[in-house]
Design an enzyme around this catalytic site. Sequence first.
Site, mmCIF file in Angstrom:
data_model
loop_
_atom_site.group_PDB
_atom_site.id
_atom_site.type_symbol
_atom_site.label_atom_id
_atom_site.label_comp_id
_atom_site.label_asym_id
_atom_site.label_seq_id
_atom_site.Cartn_x
_atom_site.Cartn_y
_atom_site.Cartn_z
ATOM 1 N N SER A 145 0.829 -1.354 0.082
ATOM 2 C CA SER A 145 0.020 0.012 0.060
ATOM 3 C C SER A 145 0.954 1.100 0.194
ATOM 4 O O SER A 145 1.573 1.387 -0.893
ATOM 5 C CB SER A 145 -0.923 -0.077 1.204
ATOM 6 O OG SER A 145 -1.820 0.869 1.140
ATOM 7 N N ASP A 362 3.669 24.323 -0.515
ATOM 8 C CA ASP A 362 4.850 24.356 -0.822
ATOM 9 C C ASP A 362 5.497 22.989 -0.616
ATOM 10 O O ASP A 362 6.541 22.820 -0.098
ATOM 11 C CB ASP A 362 5.813 25.253 -0.235
ATOM 12 C CG ASP A 362 5.618 25.364 1.392
ATOM 13 O OD1 ASP A 362 4.593 24.867 1.805
ATOM 14 O OD2 ASP A 362 6.611 25.997 1.904
ATOM 15 N N HIS A 414 -7.298 -5.357 -0.754
ATOM 16 C CA HIS A 414 -6.198 -4.424 -0.308
ATOM 17 C C HIS A 414 -5.023 -5.078 0.481
ATOM 18 O O HIS A 414 -3.971 -4.779 0.505
ATOM 19 C CB HIS A 414 -6.618 -3.344 0.112
ATOM 20 C CG HIS A 414 -5.368 -2.194 0.140
ATOM 21 N ND1 HIS A 414 -5.002 -1.625 -1.058
ATOM 22 C CD2 HIS A 414 -4.930 -1.537 1.058
ATOM 23 C CE1 HIS A 414 -4.021 -0.509 -0.527
ATOM 24 N NE2 HIS A 414 -3.845 -0.715 0.572
#
Length: 434
Positions: A145, A362, A414
Amino acid sequence: MTPATLTYRVHGCTVHEHTLHLPLDRSDSASELIPVFAREIIADGGENRPYLVFLQGGPGSPSPRQGDPTSGWIGRALKEYRVLLLDQRGTGRSHRLDELTLSGLGSDAERADYLTHFRADAIVADAEDFRAALGSGPWFALGQSYGGFCLTTYLSRAPEGLAGVYITGGLPGVGVSVDDIYRRTYAQTIRRNRVYLERFPDAELIREIARHLEASDERLPTGERLSARRFRTLGMNLGTTTGFDALHFLLEDPFVTVRGRRRLSIPFLVRAADQLSFADRPLYALMHETIYAGATPALAGIPTAWAADRIRSEFDGMAEDDSPDGEQFYLTGEHIYPWQFDEDPALIPLKGTAELLAAKTDWSPLYDEAVLAENDVPVAAAVYAEDMFVPTEYSLALADMLGARVWLTNEYQHDGLRASSGEVLGRLIDLAKQ
């Protein structure tokens, strides 16, 4: 650089527990040093095998603590590798961050700035320092993952350190906006809700619990009121191999009657609290959307701005204010919402920090598409066809860019690496050898 190491024997394996003290901020030569921990496991006879470094899913989760390392996927890996389980910085024994340890910083702004040094680029730099400290040449790496996201950063920034890569459910959408990622995950979460409700007759019960929570003051063992919107986040279970059964058993017989008044039972509230609290991994909630922030230069300057919260209203049955009496009403999935920092006691002190991270523009880039397009490190990846957390189409696109060998499967969800008892990793090891 030599790690501090403790060695012992367990279950027929030699275990070395290594700690390095590494810079918090690698751009500052005077930066404070933080401890970063990794547990090395070597099966008897495997002393000369190559290293396999494991990067855990998350973000915010430590590497596995497995009593018998010869079982499960670790046992499968030990047949061919010496395994290094790296606690990613901020987790486990690698300078764990939570409301208590972060309280040592004076302001939300300081905490938010501090957390910028706990993303995939820093994790990759730590891994490279461990590789050098252990005297390894290019090594193999396995990412589950979010660990696969980190390995995509590794392939972008230090591919010379990698001999081969295995990724399970973790090929990210490179160059894809966080909004589009959540559009895909919401759509898949709706599909998983529908599959679940075809298997179990729980639709009315889910609505009934939500109605009750809207009208009643039910308290979790930690003292806070359980809201209907927080109850819906139990849908995280829908994305794992064993999650359907776990959710169904959690929901069975949730009500009791006390003096003629209907209440949620203590066993239900205790079990729900165990799944709903972020006390054990607050970095998951704090950092989850930051893993998509400014990930490539083309995405620079764009805040995540609580993307999961913004996008959910585009999907009928997913909106926060959807009524449990409406035509569609779904549980949510791997989505973090700002109100969770009002309701979860483990997150309340971190709300201001989370708001600053959501507004931050940023961020440093994590992936270099030009480098990835020229990749020559062998990559084998398990892509789950019904993955609720990592959009399948984006995973396949990155696999194509990397020239990866792919096992596309709907046999697992998953968590297939863990749930398959080594089968998924074994398939990838075999695939890489073809």
